[in-house]
Each structure stands twice: as structure tokens, then as C-alpha cells.
Design a protein around this motif. Structure first.
Motif, mmCIF file in Angstrom:
data_model
loop_
_atom_site.group_PDB
_atom_site.id
_atom_site.type_symbol
_atom_site.label_atom_id
_atom_site.label_comp_id
_atom_site.label_asym_id
_atom_site.label_seq_id
_atom_site.Cartn_x
_atom_site.Cartn_y
_atom_site.Cartn_z
ATOM 1 N N LYS A 166 0.828 -1.202 0.000
ATOM 2 C CA LYS A 166 0.000 0.000 0.000
ATOM 3 C C LYS A 166 0.865 1.256 0.000
ATOM 4 C CE LYS A 166 -4.090 -1.971 2.219
ATOM 5 N NZ LYS A 166 -4.970 -1.939 3.410
ATOM 6 N N LYS A 167 1.967 1.217 0.749
ATOM 7 C CA LYS A 167 2.862 2.376 0.783
ATOM 8 C C LYS A 167 3.518 2.592 -0.580
ATOM 9 C CE LYS A 167 3.811 2.043 5.750
ATOM 10 N NZ LYS A 167 2.728 1.091 5.995
ATOM 11 N N ILE A 168 3.925 1.476 -1.205
ATOM 12 C CA ILE A 168 4.538 1.608 -2.538
ATOM 13 C C ILE A 168 3.492 2.057 -3.558
ATOM 14 C CG2 ILE A 168 5.618 0.288 -4.412
ATOM 15 C CD1 ILE A 168 7.126 -1.276 -2.305
ATOM 16 N N LYS A 169 2.227 1.651 -3.346
ATOM 17 C CA LYS A 169 1.152 2.132 -4.224
ATOM 18 C C LYS A 169 1.021 3.653 -4.108
ATOM 19 C CE LYS A 169 -2.625 1.797 -6.771
ATOM 20 N NZ LYS A 169 -3.113 3.185 -6.736
ATOM 21 N N HIS A 170 1.216 4.185 -2.898
ATOM 22 C CA HIS A 170 1.189 5.627 -2.706
ATOM 23 C C HIS A 170 2.307 6.292 -3.505
ATOM 24 C CE1 HIS A 170 1.326 9.221 0.294
ATOM 25 N NE2 HIS A 170 0.781 9.552 -0.857
ATOM 26 N N LEU A 220 4.480 9.070 -8.632
ATOM 27 C CA LEU A 220 5.381 8.981 -9.789
ATOM 28 C C LEU A 220 4.622 9.086 -11.116
ATOM 29 C CD1 LEU A 220 7.830 6.157 -8.626
ATOM 30 C CD2 LEU A 220 8.304 8.604 -8.822
ATOM 31 N N LEU A 221 3.382 8.628 -11.159
ATOM 32 C CA LEU A 221 2.616 8.697 -12.407
ATOM 33 C C LEU A 221 2.354 10.140 -12.835
ATOM 34 C CD1 LEU A 221 0.035 5.796 -11.897
ATOM 35 C CD2 LEU A 221 1.956 5.851 -13.483
ATOM 36 N N ASN A 222 2.391 11.070 -11.877
ATOM 37 C CA ASN A 222 2.193 12.482 -12.207
ATOM 38 C C ASN A 222 3.480 13.283 -12.058
ATOM 39 O OD1 ASN A 222 -0.796 12.554 -12.618
ATOM 40 N ND2 ASN A 222 -0.781 11.787 -10.518
ATOM 41 N N ALA A 223 4.600 12.578 -11.929
ATOM 42 C CA ALA A 223 5.863 13.256 -11.670
ATOM 43 C C ALA A 223 6.283 14.172 -12.811
ATOM 44 C CB ALA A 223 6.961 12.220 -11.401
ATOM 45 N N HIS A 224 5.894 13.869 -14.040
ATOM 46 C CA HIS A 224 6.335 14.685 -15.173
ATOM 47 C C HIS A 224 5.724 16.081 -15.152
ATOM 48 C CE1 HIS A 224 2.569 12.772 -16.368
ATOM 49 N NE2 HIS A 224 2.394 13.761 -17.215
ATOM 50 N N THR A 225 4.701 16.275 -14.313
ATOM 51 C CA THR A 225 4.076 17.602 -14.221
ATOM 52 C C THR A 225 4.699 18.460 -13.122
ATOM 53 O OG1 THR A 225 2.380 16.798 -12.680
ATOM 54 C CG2 THR A 225 1.908 16.607 -15.039
ATOM 55 N N VAL A 226 5.626 17.878 -12.336
ATOM 56 C CA VAL A 226 6.251 18.574 -11.205
ATOM 57 C C VAL A 226 7.676 18.956 -11.600
ATOM 58 C CG1 VAL A 226 6.941 18.406 -8.784
ATOM 59 C CG2 VAL A 226 4.856 17.262 -9.584
ATOM 60 N N LYS A 264 13.980 14.423 -17.812
ATOM 61 C CA LYS A 264 14.760 14.927 -18.944
ATOM 62 C C LYS A 264 16.207 14.464 -18.863
ATOM 63 C CE LYS A 264 11.929 19.059 -19.589
ATOM 64 N NZ LYS A 264 11.878 20.543 -19.488
ATOM 65 N N PHE A 265 16.736 14.403 -17.625
ATOM 66 C CA PHE A 265 18.124 13.982 -17.457
ATOM 67 C C PHE A 265 18.328 12.556 -17.963
ATOM 68 C CE2 PHE A 265 21.661 12.160 -15.077
ATOM 69 C CZ PHE A 265 22.644 13.125 -15.237
ATOM 70 N N PHE A 266 17.339 11.692 -17.721
ATOM 71 C CA PHE A 266 17.454 10.292 -18.150
ATOM 72 C C PHE A 266 16.732 10.026 -19.477
ATOM 73 C CE2 PHE A 266 18.295 9.949 -13.564
ATOM 74 C CZ PHE A 266 19.460 9.211 -13.592
ATOM 75 N N PHE A 267 16.386 11.091 -20.219
ATOM 76 C CA PHE A 267 15.840 11.001 -21.581
ATOM 77 C C PHE A 267 14.436 10.399 -21.638
ATOM 78 C CE2 PHE A 267 20.468 9.711 -22.122
ATOM 79 C CZ PHE A 267 20.917 11.022 -22.134
ATOM 80 N N PHE A 268 13.702 10.372 -20.546
ATOM 81 C CA PHE A 268 12.365 9.800 -20.563
ATOM 82 C C PHE A 268 11.313 10.897 -20.522
ATOM 83 C CE2 PHE A 268 14.837 6.190 -18.889
ATOM 84 C CZ PHE A 268 14.443 5.222 -19.805
ATOM 85 N N ASP A 269 10.130 10.595 -21.089
ATOM 86 C CA ASP A 269 9.036 11.564 -21.136
ATOM 87 C C ASP A 269 8.261 11.578 -19.826
ATOM 88 O OD1 ASP A 269 9.776 11.760 -23.813
ATOM 89 O OD2 ASP A 269 8.373 10.184 -24.386
ATOM 90 N N LYS A 270 7.894 10.393 -19.395
ATOM 91 C CA LYS A 270 7.109 10.277 -18.169
ATOM 92 C C LYS A 270 7.143 8.832 -17.692
ATOM 93 C CE LYS A 270 2.696 9.412 -20.498
ATOM 94 N NZ LYS A 270 1.278 9.814 -20.599
ATOM 95 N N ILE A 271 6.486 8.590 -16.544
ATOM 96 C CA ILE A 271 6.359 7.241 -15.997
ATOM 97 C C ILE A 271 4.909 6.811 -16.166
ATOM 98 C CG2 ILE A 271 6.541 5.831 -13.910
ATOM 99 C CD1 ILE A 271 8.696 7.733 -12.911
ATOM 100 N N SER A 272 4.700 5.604 -16.692
ATOM 101 C CA SER A 272 3.347 5.097 -16.911
ATOM 102 C C SER A 272 3.212 3.712 -16.298
ATOM 103 C CB SER A 272 3.033 5.044 -18.408
ATOM 104 O OG SER A 272 3.961 4.205 -19.076
#
Length: 666
Positions: free
Chosen positions: A621-625, A630-636, A644-652
Motif C-alpha cells: 500500500k505504501k509503494i502504491k502511494h 510517480l505517475l504524475n511526476a512529469h508535471t512537477v 529529462k536527465f534520463f531522456f524519458f518523457d514520463k512514468i506510466s
């Protein structure tokens, strides 16, 4: 021509003697009977324009001269329904069926003798019927000018049924005879002209007063179009003028055969209707017979409330000059074909028996694989139980090691080789720490980072319950996923995709330009998936790809940066990796100077983020939190810089069905 004014329906032409009074049939010279009906299916499909074509059994009715040029015996039959869906019960008390039927044959003989034709046509309805019997003869009269002449002796007969309109009359049918003639000429190749005249000899078909069948004249020209169109065997048009009893009609038809001459298409139009038709031609295996199936549809302009007229027919033809020797050879060939088919059936029977045995063997293998799968699942459950015991012990140890106010603790494992691919290790650590600080602020959890120098160390750490989450390279992705050591739950998306293309990198000064030139070259690769996919790609792309050794050497690289360095130092000739290596080259100060892409092929997965199998429910449950954050991390901002540092767009979210399909293709 049929017209509708007010509520006048079809029937006033063919059945007018009943509907308008007996005087029309027995005394009027208007001759509603024995009109120039189109009996043939093929002419009907071409707008009734046929007098200039005249090249099959229909020509007995349209232009008897045409039978002179026919080389095959033809036997033809036709059935038709006129003006379907027309309701004429106000006249007959029943839904009447109105139509034509036709039977015709042509018998060609030697040029010195000429050709003969026979036909019988019938118009039928509930109240009235007409029969016409034809005996035709034709021959070539001027071979130098290619002119054929034909005549037809025609016997006419009509009959009526006894009804309230006709019961006062003593006679119910009438017979008569007349003569038709026609001429056909082909002045030059592809062009043909025909003229025919019907009822040249007066035939009185009235009962109580004279009713002479009028002369009908047809003049037409047909032309083979010289255009060449892919898929079409031939195209022919005809224009025809028809005159009878001061009534005129202009008719146009078009016909083409598709390549192979099995399917014929035709269309036409005249002042009364528009028509369509098609044919299917089949040469029977028992030569020399040929079979034609014909259909025609006509939609009238002046008859309402109908779904048109429909005609269908079949024609059988054969070469009368087919010799006994040829016929015997055909029969012999048919016998050989039959024997070959029998042998093939016997071989197929043996093949089926062998296939059944093979299927039985496969079923046994599948059964064994299912048993092995069950054992593997049981072993995985046992490993999960062991991992759960170890994890509980480890959690107790951590509770003693860390103060209560910083619990819970989530241990994240990184493969240092993977991180070092992107930049120097200090820069990588700074980016990772920024992400961990943000996650701690959002969750209150403590994140403990552990680095591993090899895939085997991460695998062992998962098995021992030492880490909760791991970010591995694609090199051990398949091991973790297939063996159930850990569960994937997140994916890093690269340029909007969960997968990346495999790329072949070579030095700019290396003369390698084609895949063939990879033979006996030194190849470096990042993981086993890269080299396996390359070998499959080459086997599909190169017709002479050897099943044995193709490359001079193959060498596994420690990291992407190590592979780039080995390529530049000429330790290897080719580097095989994923698309992110191209991004690494662009990030470096020298860019991709000195290195180029030779080819792209297949695709490889972006390595997912894994969680340990057997985690307690509260830890999950904690890891689910953490997952939701992380699923919305690209907006922060704090996290988007990490991406951007690791060349990825977002986490899905991890989509298992995509990866299952990938492993099926291995």
C-alpha cells in the motif's frame, strides 16, 4: 415504350386486348402482339443493341447472318421475369407472372455448306401467350469483303385463356408465318456492321379482321475499342437504330471481359430503359465443352412500382470439328488426371496419418510442458513464501536500526552500470537525490538507496528480500520478469513509447554500408536480447545468411558508454544497442561526431520498475502511494528535470500484454 399516366399500369401493351376490349385484339391494326421482344440475356444486358455484334446463338432472333461466322455448336436456354413486383391483380385477379423463355441452337458446317440455327421463344402470362419458331440459314456470300447473308423462316402463334372477356369467341389461338433476313459485314478489323429486317412476308394474325405484323428494321455498328487497360481482355461498343411501325428507338451497349475471359461485364441504355449484365465463362475439364452463365437486369424509365426485369440463361458450346483423336487424347488426359488425383489423395491420407501422429506427440509435449509449468508455479510460490519470511525478518531488523519517526523504510536498488550510461556518477546522484527528497516530502517515507554493480547482484538481493524496489537495465529484465523473482509495475516512456528500436552504430570512417558487409566483423552488444534480435533480423534480410558463424567475434559491453568508447578505439566494428545511445551521443560535447547509424531493426523493451515478490500488504500500500505520485511526476518541476536527465518523457503503468507479446516473439 410503356408509359404511366394517372393509374394506367403495365399490361395495357401485352394484355390490352383484354383490358381495353376485344376489338383491340381482333380488329385493331395496332399489333400489340409479336412486338420486338428481347429474348436473349446477353443482348438485354447491352441495352438490346446486338444486331451488329451477332456472334452467339442469340443472333438467330436478332440477325440470322451472324450464325455464318460461328465456329462452335451452341445450345442456349433462357428464363426471364418482366417488371417484377408489379401488381396487376386489378386486371387478372391474381398476381401474374409475365416473362419470356427461350431455347436456341446453332449448327455450323463447312463454309461451302453454311450454318443453321433453330430457336423457340415464348412469351407467357396468365391470360395470353405467344410462341415463335425459327429456322435460320446463313453463309458467307462475299469472302473478299467479309459479307454474310442470313434468312429465317418464322412460324408465329398466339393463344388466349378463356375469361369473361373472351368467352364469346369461338377461336382461342392463331397461327401464321413470315420471313426474317439479315446481313453482316466487317469492312476492317475491329469494326462490324449489321442490318436485319423482320416480318418481310406479311402475316395476318387477326381473327375476324386483318392484322398484319409490321416490318421491323434494325441497323447497328459494333467496334472493338483499341485501348489497353490493365485487367481487361477486350472492350466492345455497339450503337443501333430500331424502327417499327413509325416508332423509333436508339440503343447503345458496352461489353468487356476481364483478364482470363472468365468474367464478362456489360451495360446499355435505350429510350425505354437502362440495363446491366454479367457472364461467367468456364471451360469444362472434359474438353472441348465450354459453359456460360449469363444474367441481365433492365430498369424501365416509364413503368413505375417495379423492381425491374430479370433474365438468366445458360449456354453450352463445343467445337464440332474436334477430332476423335483429340477427343481420345482428352479422355486419356482426364484419366491420367483422375489417377494423379487418386495418388495425391492416397499421399494426403498418409500425410494425415503422419500429422495425427505428430499431433499426438505435440499433445504429449504440451501435457509435459503444462506439468512443468505447474511445478514452476509451485516453486515460485515456495520462493515467494521464503522471500516473505526473509522480508519480515529484514523489516524487523530495520525497525531496530532506524528510529520510529522515520519509518517506514523503502529500499531502492539501482544498477550502477545503467546510471553511468547517462552521465558521470556525481551528476546522476544529484538527480536521484532530488527525486528522493521530493518523494519523502510527499509521503513521509524514508528511501534507502543501494547500488549494485551487476545484474546478478540485483537478482540475489530480490531473492533475499534485501530491496523493495529496483530500477534494472534491460539486460536482466527478462530474468526478473520470466522467473517471477519480482513484479513489474511501472515503465519509463521513451519518446511516447514503451519500446525502443535496436540500432547498429559504426564509425564514420568505417566503409561498412550494407548488412552483408557485417560478415566477419567484431560486434559489441549491451545485452543478449540485442544480439538475438540482430541475428534474427539478418536471417530475414539476407538470402544467404549462414546458419553457422557470421561475425568474427561478439563481445558483451559493460555499459553503453563503454561500448561507445570501444567503437571509437576500434576494439569493435559495430555496436548494437537501443535508441537511447543516440541520445547519449548527442549529449556529449563532441556530439555523435565520428559515429553514424548503419541500420534500425526490431524493438526492445524499456526496463520497468520492479517491486519485490512477497511484500506484505501494508508495504504494498505504501509503494502504491509512491506509484501514484510517480505517475504524475512529469508535471512537477523537481521530477520533470529527473525525467529529462534520463531522456524519458514520463512514468506510466506497466502494460503486461505488450511485454507478453514481446517475449512470445523471442
Amino acid at each position: 415504350m410503356l408509359k404511366k399516366k394517372g393509374f394506367i399500369r403495365y399490361g395495357s401493351v401485352w394484355l390490352g386486348m383484354f383490358f381495353l376490349g376485344a376489338g383491340l385484339m381482333f380488329a385493331s391494326p395496332s399489333q400489340a402482339y409479336f412486338i420486338d421482344a428481347v429474348y436473349g440475356v446477353r443482348p438485354a444486358g447491352m441495352g438490346e443493341a446486338f444486331v451488329g455484334i451477332a456472334d452467339d446463338a442469340n443472333t438467330v432472333l436478332f440477325n440470322p447472318a451472324g450464325i455464318s461466322g460461328m465456329k462452335q455448336v451452341e445450345v442456349m436456354g433462357m428464363y426471364s421475369r418482366l417488371y417484377m413486383n408489379l401488381d396487376d391483380r386489378q386486371y387478372t385477379g391474381n398476381q401474374d407472372r409475365i416473362g419470356y423463355s427461350l431455347a436456341a441452337t446453332v449448327l455450323p458446317f463447312a463454309d461451302a455448306v453454311g450454318s443453321f440455327g433453330l430457336a423457340w421463344s415464348r412469351f407467357y402470362s396468365e391470360l395470353y401467350g405467344e410462341n415463335q419458331f425459327y429456322l435460320s440459314y446463313a453463309r458467307n456470300i462475299l469472302k473478299a469483303y467479309n459479307i454474310d447473308l442470313g434468312i429465317t423462316l418464322k412460324v408465329l402463334n398466339w393463344s388466349v385463356s378463356k375469361t369473361a372477356y373472351t368467352e364469346s369467341y369461338s377461336e382461342w389461338e392463331k397461327w401464321g408465318g413470315t420471313l426474317d433476313a439479315g446481313i453482316l459485314s466487317s469492312p476492317f478489323e475491329g469494326f462490324q456492321v449489321g442490318i436485319s429486317a423482320d416480318n418481310l412476308v406479311p402475316a395476318d394474325m387477326g381473327l375476324y379482321s386483318e392484322a398484319i405484323t409490321p416490318v421491323a428494321l434494325r441497323v447497328g455498328a459494333a467496334y472493338f475499342l483499341p485501348w489497353e487497360i490493365d485487367g481487361l481482355e477486350s472492350m466492345r461498343t455497339q450503337l443501333e437504330l430500331h424502327a417499327r411501325n413509325e416508332s423509333y428507338n436508339i440503343k447503345f451497349g458496352f461489353e468487356t471481359w476481364l483478364a482470363g475471359k472468365e468474367i464478362g461485364l456489360r451495360t446499355g441504355v435505350n429510350l425505354d430503359q437502362v440495363t446491366l449484365g454479367f457472364s461467367y465463362w468456364k471451360k469444362l475439364s472434359s474438353q472441348p465443352f465450354e459453359l456460360h452463365f449469363d444474367y441481365a437486369f433492365a430498369y424501365p424509365f416509364y413503368v413505375m412500382e417495379t423492381i425491374g426485369s430479370h433474365r438468366a440463361g445458360v449456354t453450352l458450346s463445343w467445337d464440332p470439328h474436334y477430332s476423335r483423336q483429340q477427343l481420345a487424347a482428352a479422355v486419356h488426359q482426364a484419366t491420367q488426371d483422375k489417377q494423379a488425383i487418386s495418388r495425391r489423395l492416397e499421399e494426403t491420407s498418409h500425410e494425415l496419418e503422419a500429422s495425427e501422429m505428430e499431433i499426438t506427440g505435440l499433445e504429449e509435449k504440451v501435457s509435459a510442458m503444462q506439468e512443468e509449468l505447474q511445478r514452476a508455479k509451485q516453486a515460485r510460490r515456495e520462493r515467494q513464501a521464503e522471500a516473505e519470511v526473509r522480508a519480515q525478518k529484514l523489516d524487523r531488523d530495520r525497525a531496530e536500526q532506524y528510529p520510529v519517526n522515520i519509518n517506514p523504510v523503502i529500499v531502492i536498488g539501482y544498477e550502477t552500470k545503467l546510471l553511468s550510461d547517462y552521465a558521470y556518477i556525481q551528476a546522476v546522484r544529484e538527480q536521484v537525490e532530488k527525486l528522493e527528497i521530493y518523494l519523502k516530502q510527499q509521503t513521509g517515507y524514508t528511501f534507502v538507496r543501494r547500488g549494485f554493480s551487476s545484474p546478478e547482484e540485483i537478482t540475489y538481493a530480490f531473492q533475499q528480500g534485501e530491496i523493495d524496489i529496483a530500477i534494472p537495465s534491460s539486460g536482466i529484465f527478462s530474468t526478473l520478469y520470466k522467473q517471477g523473482i519480482a513484479d513489474p509495475f511501472l515503465t519509463f516512456t521513451y519518446q511516447g513509447k514503451d519500446f525502443q528500436k535496436y540500432l547498429l552504430f559504426v564509425r564514420e570512417d568505417n566503409p561498412i554500408m550494407t548488412l552483408n558487409e557485417l560478415k566477419q566483423k567484431k560486434v559489441g552488444y549491451l545485452n543478449s536480447l540485442c544480439i538475438k534480435r540482430l541475428e534474427r533480423y539478418l536471417s530475414q534480410s539476407l538470402p544467404n545468411y549462414p546458419s553457422g558463424k557470421f561475425f568474427k567475434t561478439t563481445r558483451k559491453m559493460d555499459s553503453a558508454r563503454g561500448g561507445i568508447m570501444a567503437l571509437r578505439l576500434q576494439d569493435i566494428d559495430v555496436l548494437v544497442g537501443l535508441e537511447y545511445i543516440e541520445t547519449i551521443l548527442r549529449r556529449e560535447t563532441e556530439g555523435n561526431q565520428g559515429i553514424r547509424i548503419l541500420d534500425k531493426y526490431g524493438f526492445g523493451p524499456n526496463a520497468p520498475v520492479f517491486i519485490r515478490t512477497g511484500l506484505r500488504e501494508d508495504k504494498r500500500k505504501k509503494i502504491k502511494h509512491v506509484q501514484d505520485i510517480l505517475l504524475n511526476a512529469h508535471t512537477v518541476p523537481e521530477c520533470s528535470s529527473f525525467m529529462k536527465f534520463f531522456f524519458f518523457d514520463k512514468i506510466s503503468l506497466f502494460q503486461e500484454e505488450k511485454y507478453e507479446q514481446f517475449f512470445k516473439d523471442q
